[in-house]
Scaffold this motif. Structure first.
Motif, mmCIF file in Angstrom:
data_model
loop_
_atom_site.group_PDB
_atom_site.id
_atom_site.type_symbol
_atom_site.label_atom_id
_atom_site.label_comp_id
_atom_site.label_asym_id
_atom_site.label_seq_id
_atom_site.Cartn_x
_atom_site.Cartn_y
_atom_site.Cartn_z
ATOM 1 N N MET A 126 28.272 146.866 23.187
ATOM 2 C CA MET A 126 29.259 146.295 22.295
ATOM 3 C C MET A 126 29.014 144.793 22.191
ATOM 4 N N LYS A 127 29.108 144.267 20.961
ATOM 5 C CA LYS A 127 28.907 142.836 20.740
ATOM 6 C C LYS A 127 30.195 142.069 21.004
ATOM 7 N N LYS A 128 30.005 140.819 21.371
ATOM 8 C CA LYS A 128 31.132 139.898 21.497
ATOM 9 C C LYS A 128 31.393 139.278 20.131
ATOM 10 N N PHE A 129 32.616 138.868 19.901
ATOM 11 C CA PHE A 129 32.966 138.237 18.627
ATOM 12 C C PHE A 129 32.054 137.055 18.331
ATOM 13 N N SER A 130 31.740 136.270 19.343
ATOM 14 C CA SER A 130 30.902 135.082 19.150
ATOM 15 C C SER A 130 29.496 135.435 18.670
ATOM 16 N N GLU A 131 29.072 136.666 18.854
ATOM 17 C CA GLU A 131 27.740 137.109 18.439
ATOM 18 C C GLU A 131 27.711 137.640 17.008
ATOM 19 N N LEU A 132 28.854 137.761 16.359
ATOM 20 C CA LEU A 132 28.923 138.341 15.023
ATOM 21 C C LEU A 132 28.547 137.359 13.917
ATOM 22 N N GLY A 133 28.499 136.061 14.231
ATOM 23 C CA GLY A 133 28.123 135.061 13.237
ATOM 24 C C GLY A 133 29.210 134.788 12.206
ATOM 25 N N VAL A 134 30.433 135.119 12.522
ATOM 26 C CA VAL A 134 31.551 134.894 11.615
ATOM 27 C C VAL A 134 32.095 133.494 11.852
ATOM 28 N N THR A 135 32.310 132.770 10.744
ATOM 29 C CA THR A 135 32.905 131.442 10.890
ATOM 30 C C THR A 135 34.405 131.539 10.676
ATOM 31 N N VAL A 136 35.134 130.787 11.431
ATOM 32 C CA VAL A 136 36.586 130.772 11.324
ATOM 33 C C VAL A 136 36.956 129.941 10.110
ATOM 34 N N GLN A 137 37.737 130.534 9.198
ATOM 35 C CA GLN A 137 38.116 129.857 7.957
ATOM 36 C C GLN A 137 39.194 128.799 8.170
ATOM 37 N N ASP A 138 40.113 129.082 9.044
ATOM 38 C CA ASP A 138 41.272 128.219 9.228
ATOM 39 C C ASP A 138 41.069 127.359 10.470
ATOM 40 N N GLU A 139 40.768 126.101 10.268
ATOM 41 C CA GLU A 139 40.520 125.204 11.391
ATOM 42 C C GLU A 139 41.681 124.239 11.597
ATOM 43 N N ARG A 140 42.883 124.665 11.181
ATOM 44 C CA ARG A 140 44.052 123.805 11.357
ATOM 45 C C ARG A 140 44.331 123.581 12.830
ATOM 46 N N LYS A 141 44.888 122.439 13.089
ATOM 47 C CA LYS A 141 45.338 122.095 14.433
ATOM 48 C C LYS A 141 46.548 122.960 14.764
ATOM 49 N N MET A 142 46.623 123.455 15.987
ATOM 50 C CA MET A 142 47.752 124.276 16.420
ATOM 51 C C MET A 142 48.295 123.689 17.717
ATOM 52 N N PHE A 143 49.600 123.763 17.905
ATOM 53 C CA PHE A 143 50.226 123.294 19.135
ATOM 54 C C PHE A 143 50.786 124.515 19.865
ATOM 55 N N ASN A 144 50.183 124.864 20.973
ATOM 56 C CA ASN A 144 50.595 126.035 21.735
ATOM 57 C C ASN A 144 51.630 125.626 22.788
ATOM 58 N N CYS A 145 52.884 125.511 22.348
ATOM 59 C CA CYS A 145 53.983 125.124 23.240
ATOM 60 C C CYS A 145 55.297 125.590 22.636
ATOM 61 N N SER A 146 56.371 125.440 23.368
ATOM 62 C CA SER A 146 57.690 125.888 22.924
ATOM 63 C C SER A 146 58.206 125.049 21.770
ATOM 64 N N GLN A 147 58.808 125.728 20.795
ATOM 65 C CA GLN A 147 59.421 125.028 19.671
ATOM 66 C C GLN A 147 60.897 124.820 19.960
ATOM 67 N N VAL A 148 61.378 123.605 19.670
ATOM 68 C CA VAL A 148 62.784 123.275 19.857
ATOM 69 C C VAL A 148 63.325 122.678 18.566
ATOM 70 N N SER A 149 64.619 122.543 18.501
ATOM 71 C CA SER A 149 65.256 121.835 17.398
ATOM 72 C C SER A 149 65.196 120.341 17.707
ATOM 73 N N ILE A 150 65.119 119.529 16.672
ATOM 74 C CA ILE A 150 65.102 118.078 16.900
ATOM 75 C C ILE A 150 66.363 117.640 17.637
ATOM 76 N N SER A 151 67.464 118.349 17.438
ATOM 77 C CA SER A 151 68.705 117.984 18.129
ATOM 78 C C SER A 151 68.575 118.137 19.644
ATOM 79 N N ASP A 152 67.638 118.971 20.101
ATOM 80 C CA ASP A 152 67.417 119.147 21.540
ATOM 81 C C ASP A 152 66.765 117.932 22.194
#
Length: 105
Positions: free
Chosen positions: A1-27
């Motif tokens: 079985m191939k790994k995803f990295s070996e498929l030669g697929v480029t990621v279309q969406d290179e947006r910055k992402m923040f992997n953390c909890s979302q809060v309200s500004i009031s918090d």
């Protein structure tokens, strides 16, 4: 079985992402936070043009909040990228039926 990295697929969406909890500004109002980064012009279910702000609490926990506050957005746009992170407290002041949010020192 191939790994995803070996498929030669480029990621279309290179947006910055923040992997953390979302809060309200009031918090985070009236609390000292460290603003680490932001993403401008994000479309949410509440509309377009929102900014997503990544921050760190004084206890070290990461978080993020969305804002459409013109004063915060204009201020973030003026801050040079090499000035991040910075420490601030966000204050809210009543203005008519709404609030104006500002970074303070």
């Amino acid at each position: 079985m191939k790994k995803f990295s070996e498929l030669g697929v480029t990621v279309q969406d290179e947006r910055k992402m923040f992997n953390c909890s979302q809060v309200s500004i009031s918090d985070v109002l009236n609390c000292e936070i460290i603003v680490e980064d932001f993403i401008p012009d994000v479309k949410t279910s509440h509309g377009e043009g929102r900014y997503l702000v990544k921050f760190k609490h004084s206890n070290g926990a990461d978080g993020k909040f969305f804002t459409n506050a013109a004063s915060l957005k204009k201020t973030l746009d003026q801050i040079p990228k090499d000035a991040f992170p910075f420490s601030t407290t966000i204050k809210g002041m009543k203005c008519g039926n709404g609030k104006i949010y500002q970074f303070t020192y």
